[in-house]
Design an enzyme around this catalytic site. Structure first.
Site, PDB file in Angstrom:
ATOM      1  N   LYS A 231       0.853  -1.176   0.000  1.00 38.77           N
ATOM      2  CA  LYS A 231       0.000   0.000   0.000  1.00 38.77           C
ATOM      3  C   LYS A 231       0.898   1.239   0.000  1.00 38.77           C
ATOM      4  O   LYS A 231       1.439   1.633   1.026  1.00 38.77           O
ATOM      5  CB  LYS A 231      -0.918   0.071   1.223  1.00 38.77           C
ATOM      6  CG  LYS A 231      -1.941   1.233   1.110  1.00 38.77           C
ATOM      7  CD  LYS A 231      -2.425   1.756   2.447  1.00 38.77           C
ATOM      8  CE  LYS A 231      -1.586   2.869   2.983  1.00 38.77           C
ATOM      9  NZ  LYS A 231      -1.645   4.140   2.192  1.00 38.77           N
TER      10      LYS A 231
ATOM     11  N   GLU B 186       9.784   2.222  10.641  1.00 40.12           N
ATOM     12  CA  GLU B 186      10.716   3.343  10.517  1.00 40.12           C
ATOM     13  C   GLU B 186       9.858   4.591  10.627  1.00 40.12           C
ATOM     14  O   GLU B 186       9.062   4.892   9.740  1.00 40.12           O
ATOM     15  CB  GLU B 186      11.471   3.279   9.195  1.00 40.12           C
ATOM     16  CG  GLU B 186      12.664   4.209   9.136  1.00 40.12           C
ATOM     17  CD  GLU B 186      12.319   5.554   8.557  1.00 40.12           C
ATOM     18  OE1 GLU B 186      12.202   6.516   9.363  1.00 40.12           O
ATOM     19  OE2 GLU B 186      12.143   5.661   7.350  1.00 40.12           O
TER      20      GLU B 186
ATOM     21  N   CYS C 272      12.807  12.110   7.359  1.00 38.52           N
ATOM     22  CA  CYS C 272      12.771  11.791   8.783  1.00 38.52           C
ATOM     23  C   CYS C 272      14.146  11.790   9.427  1.00 38.52           C
ATOM     24  O   CYS C 272      14.261  11.944  10.645  1.00 38.52           O
ATOM     25  CB  CYS C 272      12.097  10.438   8.998  1.00 38.52           C
ATOM     26  SG  CYS C 272      12.750   9.146   7.921  1.00 38.52           S
TER      27      CYS C 272
ATOM     28  N   GLU D 223       8.845  17.024  15.138  1.00 40.18           N
ATOM     29  CA  GLU D 223       9.275  16.887  13.749  1.00 40.18           C
ATOM     30  C   GLU D 223       8.460  17.855  12.896  1.00 40.18           C
ATOM     31  O   GLU D 223       7.223  17.792  12.881  1.00 40.18           O
ATOM     32  CB  GLU D 223       9.063  15.446  13.282  1.00 40.18           C
ATOM     33  CG  GLU D 223       9.648  15.158  11.926  1.00 40.18           C
ATOM     34  CD  GLU D 223       9.563  13.686  11.567  1.00 40.18           C
ATOM     35  OE1 GLU D 223      10.519  13.167  10.973  1.00 40.18           O
ATOM     36  OE2 GLU D 223       8.532  13.054  11.880  1.00 40.18           O
TER      37      GLU D 223
END
Length: 476
Positions: free
Chosen positions: A170, A245, A279, A379
């Site tokens: 996906k 992750e 990231c 973040e």
């Protein structure tokens, strides 16, 4: 491509069971460039059935057969390389030069690295009278993000194929076109029917169905920490392996013996990679307190030199963010930095000068950022650098480690031994000393809320293997 509203299941392009459609928008122009179908649990079930049916034969293949398949995939990918770059440019706003040299280039880089690993990997080992055998874990659910679409697809699909697993992918609904093209590549490379399956959809409709499906043996997920928690919760009742992750808030420790101009300039460039939508990039720059003003001015000069503009212009260096929601979130966090008292050196809220549409964010640098401030802890996922002062090496290490995340960390020093010492003290899955080149064989993954498991190279292959001990097997 003629398959944008179809799924790839059991070696064929099929019509979705759902009638829900989703517009794919070019974030540089805010125009619709395509439409995909959003699948549901029934579509996932069909894909899982195909993958389970294909698993016995594929898992029993010889390693040499898998190597040859990956080489065919690489060859077809390279022939369609420019198509990947163009689709990534349009679906997520990567400037064409970066789409070619950065985004699309990750496919062959990881395929080559994995082929090298597979050609020398030992799937069996004798330990005394026990034979330790590494076997494919089974059917894998692969859920990938929009920010590095091909990179994340290849680092999951290639090791899964190499291990002998079958899979259901996906991709993100925001960057699905490059995934559909990769399905065409796999089909042309003659991946056996059912080994690879693709179902487009959102997290609620397809992601949850994959994570919770009893016919899936493992889920590999890349995305936000918040979404990763939901995936793990959905997977828990079936006790499947979950590799994740997730987010990051990486520190870049500049020690007092660096060439400051070079260290700051390269650090800002790393932070602005992919418009800050990565990231593992170094978004917190830690500098000795007495060098704060100098570092801020160097960063200001470097940030203001970035060229923004149409993504089809080879000279454009910084593209837009992927969608309006992401743009609005970054605007809110920039304003939060201002409100909490960080010193805005350059950039700020609003569109860049001369740009009237698209989800472009002004290249932004904050100085005198305190470790407790929101922009030092959350973040951001945009071109925003936070510069934080420290008074001692020990304090720098403490600030770097004082985060919920632990995906990456960076150390710059004129003395490699000193950089190594600081690097060993940092709690992160990947520590980069003096801006090294990418190593596609190095394990990639994080500590703490940055996830679990590893990708890239041999470590990535091992994630898709189960360990069997054959006790009493006897000597070799």
């Amino acid at each position: 491509m003629s398959h944008t509203a179809q799924f790839f299941i059991d070696g064929q392009w099929v019509e979705p069971l759902s009638e829900v459609r989703f517009d794919v928008v070019d974030p540089a122009t805010e125009t619709t460039i395509g439409q995909i179908a959003l699948g549901n649990a029934q579509d996932v079930d069909q894909a899982v059935t195909a993958a389970r049916r294909a698993f016995p034969a594929w898992s029993a293949t010889d390693v040499r057969e898998r190597v040859e398949l990956l080489k065919r995939v690489l060859k077809v990918y390279e022939r369609r390389y420019d198509e990947f770059a163009e689709l990534i440019r349009r679906e997520m706003g990567a400037p064409i030069t970066f789409a070619r040299s950065g985004q699309a280039a990750r496919g062959p880089a990881h395929l080559n690295a994995l082929i090298d690993v597979l050609e020398r990997f030992d799937f069996e080992e004798q330990r005394g009278s026990t034979r330790v055998v590494l076997e494919p874990i089974g059917v894998c659910g692969l859920i990938t993000p929009w920010n590095w679409p091909i990179n994340q697809i290849v680092v999951k699909i290639a090791p899964a194929l190499a291990a002998g697993c079958t899979m259901v992918l996906k991709p993100s609904e925001y960057s699905p076109l490059s995934a559909l093209l990769f399905a065409e590549v796999l089909d042309e490379a003659q991946v056996p029917a059912g080994v690879f399956n693709l179902v487009n959809g959102d997290g609620l409709g397809v992601g949850t169905a994959i994570a919770s499906h009893p016919g899936i043996d493992m889920v590999s997920f890349t995305g936000s920490t918040r979404a990763g928690v939901l995936v793990a919760q959905a997977a828990a009742p079936t006790v499947k392996r979950v590799a994740q992750e997730l987010g990051g808030k990486s520190a870049n420790v500049l020690l007092d013996d660096v060439n400051l101009d070079e260290a700051v300039t390269r650090g800002l460039a790393a932070c602005f990679t992919n418009s800050g939508q990565s990231c593992s990039i170094p978004t917190r720059m830690l500098v000795p307190r007495h060098l704060m003003n100098d570092a801020a001015q160097i960063a200001k000069r470097a940030a203001e030199a970035y060229r923004m503009g149409p993504t089809d212009d080879p000279a454009t260096q910084l593209g837009p963010l992927v969608n309006r929601n992401q743009f609005n979130r970054v605007q809110t966090l920039i304003q939060k930095g201002i409100d909490e008292g960080a010193r805005l050196v350059t950039g700020g809220t609003g569109l860049p000068a001369g740009i009237g549409h698209g989800y472009y964010v002004r290249p932004t640098v904050f100085a005198d950022v305190k470790p407790h401030m929101t922009i030092a802890r959350e973040e951001i996922f945009g071109p925003v650098l936070s510069i934080i002062a420290y008074d001692s090496e020990e304090e720098a290490i403490h600030i770097a480690n004082d985060t919920d995340y632990g995906l990456a960390a960076y150390v710059q020093s004129g003395n490699l031994e000193r950089a190594r010492k600081v690097g060993r003290a940092l709690r992160a899955g990947g520590v980069h000393l003096n801006y090294p080149a990418a190593d596609f064989g190095a394990p990639f993954g994080g500590y703490k809320r940055s996830g679990n498991g590893r990708e890239w190279g041999e470590a990535g292959l091992r994630e898709y293997l189960e360990t069997k001990s054959m006790v009493g097997y006897g000597p070799a």
